[in-house]
Scaffold this motif. Structure first.
Motif, PDB file in Angstrom:
ATOM      1  N   UNK A 227     -32.194 -22.466 -98.931  1.00  0.00           N
ATOM      2  CA  UNK A 227     -32.145 -21.306 -98.040  1.00  0.00           C
ATOM      3  C   UNK A 227     -33.399 -21.217 -97.180  1.00  0.00           C
ATOM      4  N   UNK A 228     -34.543 -21.532 -97.763  1.00  0.00           N
ATOM      5  CA  UNK A 228     -35.797 -21.491 -96.996  1.00  0.00           C
ATOM      6  C   UNK A 228     -35.786 -22.528 -95.882  1.00  0.00           C
ATOM      7  N   UNK A 229     -35.311 -23.730 -96.208  1.00  0.00           N
ATOM      8  CA  UNK A 229     -35.252 -24.788 -95.199  1.00  0.00           C
ATOM      9  C   UNK A 229     -34.334 -24.383 -94.044  1.00  0.00           C
ATOM     10  N   UNK A 230     -33.169 -23.828 -94.386  1.00  0.00           N
ATOM     11  CA  UNK A 230     -32.215 -23.409 -93.354  1.00  0.00           C
ATOM     12  C   UNK A 230     -32.804 -22.316 -92.478  1.00  0.00           C
ATOM     13  N   UNK A 231     -33.521 -21.377 -93.082  1.00  0.00           N
ATOM     14  CA  UNK A 231     -34.120 -20.280 -92.310  1.00  0.00           C
ATOM     15  C   UNK A 231     -35.179 -20.785 -91.335  1.00  0.00           C
ATOM     16  N   UNK A 232     -35.740 -21.954 -91.619  1.00  0.00           N
ATOM     17  CA  UNK A 232     -36.751 -22.555 -90.750  1.00  0.00           C
ATOM     18  C   UNK A 232     -36.166 -23.656 -89.867  1.00  0.00           C
ATOM     19  N   UNK A 233     -34.805 -23.683 -89.773  1.00  0.00           N
ATOM     20  CA  UNK A 233     -34.111 -24.681 -88.956  1.00  0.00           C
ATOM     21  C   UNK A 233     -34.507 -26.099 -89.337  1.00  0.00           C
ATOM     22  N   UNK A 234     -34.498 -26.352 -90.637  1.00  0.00           N
ATOM     23  CA  UNK A 234     -34.916 -27.651 -91.155  1.00  0.00           C
ATOM     24  C   UNK A 234     -33.920 -28.118 -92.206  1.00  0.00           C
ATOM     25  N   UNK A 235     -33.732 -29.429 -92.283  1.00  0.00           N
ATOM     26  CA  UNK A 235     -32.942 -29.961 -93.397  1.00  0.00           C
ATOM     27  C   UNK A 235     -33.800 -29.932 -94.654  1.00  0.00           C
ATOM     28  N   UNK A 236     -33.156 -29.988 -95.800  1.00  0.00           N
ATOM     29  CA  UNK A 236     -33.893 -29.969 -97.070  1.00  0.00           C
ATOM     30  C   UNK A 236     -34.843 -31.162 -97.146  1.00  0.00           C
ATOM     31  N   UNK A 237     -34.396 -32.312 -96.660  1.00  0.00           N
ATOM     32  CA  UNK A 237     -35.213 -33.526 -96.696  1.00  0.00           C
ATOM     33  C   UNK A 237     -36.475 -33.362 -95.861  1.00  0.00           C
ATOM     34  N   UNK A 238     -36.341 -32.696 -94.709  1.00  0.00           N
ATOM     35  CA  UNK A 238     -37.513 -32.457 -93.862  1.00  0.00           C
ATOM     36  C   UNK A 238     -38.458 -31.437 -94.475  1.00  0.00           C
ATOM     37  N   UNK A 239     -37.874 -30.456 -95.159  1.00  0.00           N
ATOM     38  CA  UNK A 239     -38.653 -29.315 -95.628  1.00  0.00           C
ATOM     39  C   UNK A 239     -39.490 -29.613 -96.866  1.00  0.00           C
ATOM     40  N   UNK A 240     -38.951 -30.396 -97.788  1.00  0.00           N
ATOM     41  CA  UNK A 240     -39.641 -30.588 -99.064  1.00  0.00           C
ATOM     42  C   UNK A 240     -39.393 -31.977 -99.632  1.00  0.00           C
ATOM     43  N   UNK A 241     -40.338 -32.435-100.419  1.00  0.00           N
ATOM     44  CA  UNK A 241     -40.172 -33.685-101.152  1.00  0.00           C
ATOM     45  C   UNK A 241     -39.938 -33.420-102.628  1.00  0.00           C
ATOM     46  N   UNK A 242     -39.580 -32.172-102.945  1.00  0.00           N
ATOM     47  CA  UNK A 242     -39.381 -31.765-104.337  1.00  0.00           C
ATOM     48  C   UNK A 242     -38.157 -32.440-104.949  1.00  0.00           C
ATOM     49  N   UNK A 243     -37.886 -32.093-106.187  1.00  0.00           N
ATOM     50  CA  UNK A 243     -36.825 -32.757-106.954  1.00  0.00           C
ATOM     51  C   UNK A 243     -35.470 -32.674-106.271  1.00  0.00           C
ATOM     52  N   UNK A 244     -35.153 -31.558-105.624  1.00  0.00           N
ATOM     53  CA  UNK A 244     -33.850 -31.420-104.984  1.00  0.00           C
ATOM     54  C   UNK A 244     -33.673 -32.447-103.868  1.00  0.00           C
ATOM     55  N   UNK A 245     -34.755 -32.760-103.152  1.00  0.00           N
ATOM     56  CA  UNK A 245     -34.670 -33.788-102.111  1.00  0.00           C
ATOM     57  C   UNK A 245     -34.399 -35.159-102.716  1.00  0.00           C
ATOM     58  N   UNK A 246     -35.014 -35.431-103.855  1.00  0.00           N
ATOM     59  CA  UNK A 246     -34.786 -36.713-104.517  1.00  0.00           C
ATOM     60  C   UNK A 246     -33.338 -36.832-104.993  1.00  0.00           C
ATOM     61  N   UNK A 247     -32.760 -35.718-105.423  1.00  0.00           N
ATOM     62  CA  UNK A 247     -31.361 -35.728-105.860  1.00  0.00           C
ATOM     63  C   UNK A 247     -30.411 -35.960-104.684  1.00  0.00           C
ATOM     64  N   UNK A 248     -30.726 -35.345-103.541  1.00  0.00           N
ATOM     65  CA  UNK A 248     -29.901 -35.562-102.348  1.00  0.00           C
ATOM     66  C   UNK A 248     -30.026 -37.009-101.884  1.00  0.00           C
ATOM     67  N   UNK A 249     -31.229 -37.549-101.921  1.00  0.00           N
ATOM     68  CA  UNK A 249     -31.434 -38.955-101.547  1.00  0.00           C
ATOM     69  C   UNK A 249     -30.621 -39.883-102.444  1.00  0.00           C
ATOM     70  N   UNK A 250     -30.557 -39.560-103.722  1.00  0.00           N
ATOM     71  CA  UNK A 250     -29.791 -40.379-104.664  1.00  0.00           C
ATOM     72  C   UNK A 250     -28.313 -40.337-104.325  1.00  0.00           C
ATOM     73  N   UNK A 251     -27.800 -39.164-103.950  1.00  0.00           N
ATOM     74  CA  UNK A 251     -26.395 -39.055-103.529  1.00  0.00           C
ATOM     75  C   UNK A 251     -26.145 -39.929-102.310  1.00  0.00           C
ATOM     76  N   UNK A 252     -27.050 -39.868-101.335  1.00  0.00           N
ATOM     77  CA  UNK A 252     -26.907 -40.680-100.110  1.00  0.00           C
ATOM     78  C   UNK A 252     -26.970 -42.175-100.428  1.00  0.00           C
ATOM     79  N   UNK A 253     -27.863 -42.560-101.325  1.00  0.00           N
ATOM     80  CA  UNK A 253     -27.952 -43.965-101.736  1.00  0.00           C
ATOM     81  C   UNK A 253     -26.646 -44.425-102.383  1.00  0.00           C
ATOM     82  N   UNK A 254     -26.086 -43.602-103.251  1.00  0.00           N
ATOM     83  CA  UNK A 254     -24.829 -43.961-103.911  1.00  0.00           C
ATOM     84  C   UNK A 254     -23.678 -44.051-102.911  1.00  0.00           C
ATOM     85  N   UNK A 255     -23.669 -43.154-101.936  1.00  0.00           N
ATOM     86  CA  UNK A 255     -22.647 -43.210-100.883  1.00  0.00           C
ATOM     87  C   UNK A 255     -22.748 -44.523-100.122  1.00  0.00           C
ATOM     88  N   UNK A 256     -23.959 -44.931 -99.788  1.00  0.00           N
ATOM     89  CA  UNK A 256     -24.139 -46.175 -99.037  1.00  0.00           C
ATOM     90  C   UNK A 256     -23.743 -47.398 -99.846  1.00  0.00           C
TER      91      UNK A 256
END
Length: 266
Positions: A227-256
């Motif tokens: 929600x914070x990232x969206x309020x700042x017009x940012x994707x989660x990946x751009x906004x933080x390198x925290x655990x949630x970003x790593x989980x999203x990256x893993x989903x993208x890697x698996x998709x690829x």
């Protein structure tokens, strides 16, 4: 309500012949449709994050209402030198963003024409991908299970079903899965907004995933940073390198990984 043959292809919607026209001719293009049974399950944040990770993609937003995806992607930082290709043509709007073109429907008086608009959105997306030599088209599907969703996912390489794990079991996402089977489209699932205590193998949802041999490409935790990232017009990946970003990256890697398998990429 079960999926019966032809129920998504009424005379008021896009015909089956139109759906066949959405079968890809460019084998190098990778189309991923992100779908959920209802609004608020994470389609916008995931498409925005996937576009960030891809570096360049054509994004298609099939929602009639202005969504979080448009809010995130239409915003340009002051130091961004973006190409000027913002335009509106017929019932389609195109905005150039920092991660590629974003295509979405102009306001419609009724939803009756939405299927045809989505059909044209997707054709335009492929045209832009070809012109700009872009490998990915990311489609944010309508939050429903009807003929408009069938139009949004027909002929894609992969459907990612996003399921809010914090909600009670819903029949809608099961119907989405049945629709992908009917259209013979590979589908995978991502559990979103998970808590640390969730056990995917012990609940109704987990059992359905197991029995239907659905591939689980990732689990993403619930985090206020979205929600914070969206309020700042940012994707989660751009906004933080925290655990949630790593989980999203893993989903993208698996998709690829799945997209690069011969049975899917062909």
């Amino acid at each position: 309500r079960s999926v019966s043959r032809g129920c998504y292809f009424s005379q008021k919607g896009v015909s089956k012949m139109h759906l066949l026209k959405l079968q890809k001719q460019n084998q190098h293009l990778k189309e991923v449709a992100v779908v959920s049974g209802e609004r608020g399950e994470g389609r916008s944040s995931l498409v925005a994050s996937f576009a960030t990770l891809a570096k360049k993609a054509v994004m298609v937003d099939c929602d009639l209402e202005k969504s979080a995806l448009r809010a995130i992607m239409e915003f340009a930082k002051c130091n961004d030198a973006l190409p000027t290709r913002d335009t509106s043509c017929g019932k389609i709007s195109i905005k150039e963003t920092r991660y590629g073109p974003l295509i979405y429907p102009k306001p419609l008086r009724t939803k009756a024409a939405l299927c045809h608009v989505i059909f044209n959105l997707r054709r335009k997306a492929r045209e832009l991908a070809r012109e700009d030599d872009i490998d990915f088209v990311l489609i944010k599907c309508p939050a429903s299970v009807d003929k408009c969703v069938a139009t949004a996912i027909a002929g894609v390489n992969l459907v990612l079903m996003v399921v809010d794990h914090s909600k009670v079991y819903e029949q809608r996402w099961v119907e989405v899965f049945k629709l992908t089977r009917y259209l013979n489209i590979p589908a995978v699932i991502c559990l979103n907004k998970c808590s640390n205590t969730d056990r995917p193998s012990s609940d109704v949802m987990g059992k359905y995933i197991f029995t239907q041999e659905l591939e689980l490409v990732g689990r993403i935790r619930f985090d206020q940073m979205v929600a914070r990232a969206t309020s700042l017009n940012s994707s989660v990946i751009e906004y933080t390198g925290a655990a949630i970003s790593q989980e999203i990256k893993k989903v993208w890697e698996n998709i690829n990984i799945i997209l690069n398998t011969p049975s899917v990429s062909g």
